[in-house]
Design an enzyme around this catalytic site. Structure first.
Site, PDB file in Angstrom:
ATOM      1  N   TYR A  90      69.818  29.049  20.837  1.00 40.50           N
ATOM      2  CA  TYR A  90      69.401  29.619  18.970  1.00 40.50           C
ATOM      3  C   TYR A  90      68.946  28.177  18.263  1.00 40.50           C
ATOM      4  O   TYR A  90      68.256  27.347  17.340  1.00 40.50           O
ATOM      5  CB  TYR A  90      69.931  30.355  18.659  1.00 40.50           C
ATOM      6  CG  TYR A  90      69.818  31.732  18.655  1.00 40.50           C
ATOM      7  CD1 TYR A  90      69.389  32.579  20.170  1.00 40.50           C
ATOM      8  CD2 TYR A  90      70.623  32.836  18.058  1.00 40.50           C
ATOM      9  CE1 TYR A  90      69.314  33.785  20.699  1.00 40.50           C
ATOM     10  CE2 TYR A  90      70.444  34.195  18.560  1.00 40.50           C
ATOM     11  CZ  TYR A  90      70.192  34.379  19.651  1.00 40.50           C
ATOM     12  OH  TYR A  90      70.363  35.766  20.204  1.00 40.50           O
ATOM     13  N   LYS A 110      78.461  34.087  31.767  1.00 42.89           N
ATOM     14  CA  LYS A 110      77.705  34.108  32.805  1.00 42.89           C
ATOM     15  C   LYS A 110      77.687  32.550  33.652  1.00 42.89           C
ATOM     16  O   LYS A 110      76.874  31.994  34.079  1.00 42.89           O
ATOM     17  CB  LYS A 110      76.036  34.020  32.568  1.00 42.89           C
ATOM     18  CG  LYS A 110      75.775  35.319  31.671  1.00 42.89           C
ATOM     19  CD  LYS A 110      75.958  36.436  33.439  1.00 42.89           C
ATOM     20  CE  LYS A 110      74.790  36.469  34.359  1.00 42.89           C
ATOM     21  NZ  LYS A 110      74.958  37.685  35.379  1.00 42.89           N
ATOM     22  N   ASP A 118      74.445  38.240  20.556  1.00 41.87           N
ATOM     23  CA  ASP A 118      73.774  38.611  19.843  1.00 41.87           C
ATOM     24  C   ASP A 118      73.473  40.009  20.484  1.00 41.87           C
ATOM     25  O   ASP A 118      73.539  41.298  19.769  1.00 41.87           O
ATOM     26  CB  ASP A 118      72.730  37.989  20.153  1.00 41.87           C
ATOM     27  CG  ASP A 118      71.509  38.323  19.024  1.00 41.87           C
ATOM     28  OD1 ASP A 118      72.232  39.625  18.150  1.00 41.87           O
ATOM     29  OD2 ASP A 118      70.333  37.616  18.538  1.00 41.87           O
TER      30      ASP A 118
END
Length: 371
Positions: free
Chosen positions: A143, A194, A251
């Site tokens: 972000y 990940k 999120d």
């Protein structure tokens, strides 16, 4: 008792309506203390601020936020501002608050009150008694990474670019908050990333393991890929205690966890900064996780519980008022036990109440529990 200053930023849509409920709860605690335990000041943010000043938050409001002991935030956004420039969109006001206050740790609890177990989209036995905490890194990652742009490649082609970036210190500080919180709960942390496809995920796991080995070997630690974590939240959510993850995955996973409880209208959140080296106090912003719900704004039907529970998180994490926080949480549960329901948490065909009635039920429960 010390007097604490709160900056209230109601925002857009249902924000002002639910903030009014928070003000009533704050007033109840002031009355209980027999003094102004909390002083409040209100200002604009989001679309309402853009309409008045041409920006989503003014420099003057930011200074008030920096000076306040804590910020209570409602909600921002709506179709009215869909065509506003990207840098002035309502959500930019919230992002600036997080950035300028250096609020790197976002705490989103997912609690299923016994009276609402039937309201979840999952089977009752999977969610009844659910109490997990998702800790989301809030000021780094995709972000905020640079470059962030849309490039014109010519020949009618464009390229959108968002950059995922994390430094060691960013991962380390959010990890320490996770382990510290776990020690106050069930002593288990699940770190989710990940690493199989992302270099930031490789670094994330490396740093988490280093912090764990050095300072928190007493806390149970497990690693789980973010996609599997999303699946496990739906499959067997009560296996989790504290989940720590980056900005993007936090999120997403926190919204998944929110729906386990029956409604986004039920869940609060806290965004915290680092402790002040002198006072030990953290900059903090508290807000419900739901949006501005412009479709019901002004109708008096909004569920105020997430906003009221955000006040409870402020009592707990900013002011160390554990007894008062526990009392407010118990009042919410007691009000729900009486069967009072706003539309978002009511069974089909059941009688519902509005924002003011739900607030009154919680205030009545506070009176009853405190008598």
């Amino acid at each position: 008792m010390t007097t604490h200053s709160l900056l209230l930023l109601p925002g857009d849509g249902i924000g002002p309506e639910i903030m009014a409920s928070a003000v009533e709860v704050i007033g109840w605690f002031n009355k209980r203390a027999g003094k102004e335990l909390f002083t409040t000041e209100s200002d604009l943010v989001g679309g309402s601020c853009y309409d008045a000043h041409g920006v989503s938050i003014t420099d003057e409001t930011m200074q008030k936020a920096l000076a306040a002991d804590a910020v209570l935030f409602g909600a921002v956004g709506g179709e009215k501002w869909d065509n506003v420039g990207y840098e002035h969109r309502p959500e930019a006001g919230l992002l600036r608050l997080r950035k300028d206050l250096e609020l790197f740790a976002n705490l989103r609890p997912a609690i299923c009150y016994p009276a609402l177990a039937e309201a979840s989209s999952l089977k009752k036995e999977l969610v009844e008694g659910l109490d997990i905490l998702i800790l989301r890194e809030l000021t780094g990652g995709v972000y905020f990474g640079e470059p962030k742009e849309i490039r014109d490649l010519g020949n009618g082609q464009k390229r959108g670019i968002d950059t995922q970036v994390y430094d060691t210190f960013e991962i380390e500080r959010i990890t320490r908050v996770a382990f510290d919180l776990a020690r106050t709960r069930r002593n288990k942390v699940t770190s989710s990333e990940k690493r199989n496809v992302m270099k930031t995920g490789v670094l994330w796991r490396e740093v988490v393991e280093q912090v764990h080995k050095a300072d928190y070997p007493d806390v149970e630690l497990e690693h789980m890929l973010a996609d599997n974590c999303g699946m496990q939240l739906v499959r067997r959510p009560k296996q989790f205690d504290v989940i720590v993850c980056d900005n993007l995955f936090g999120d997403m996973l926190s919204d998944v966890a929110a729906m386990l409880t029956g409604s986004l209208g039920m869940l609060p959140s806290a965004s915290l900064g680092a402790p002040d080296p002198v006072t030990g106090r953290r900059k903090a912003l508290y807000e419900p996780v739901h949006g501005s719900a412009p479709d019901i704004a002004g109708t008096g039907r909004a569920n105020p519980i997430a906003m009221i529970a955000s006040v409870g998180m402020a009592l707990r994490y900013s002011f160390g008022m554990i007894e008062e926080a526990d009392l407010l949480e118990a009042a919410i549960s007691k009000a729900l036990d009486t069967g009072v329901r706003t539309g978002d948490i009511a069974p089909e065909g059941a009688e519902t109440v509005g924002t003011e009635e739900m607030t009154r039920a919680i205030l009545d429960a506070l009176d009853s529990l405190d008598s």
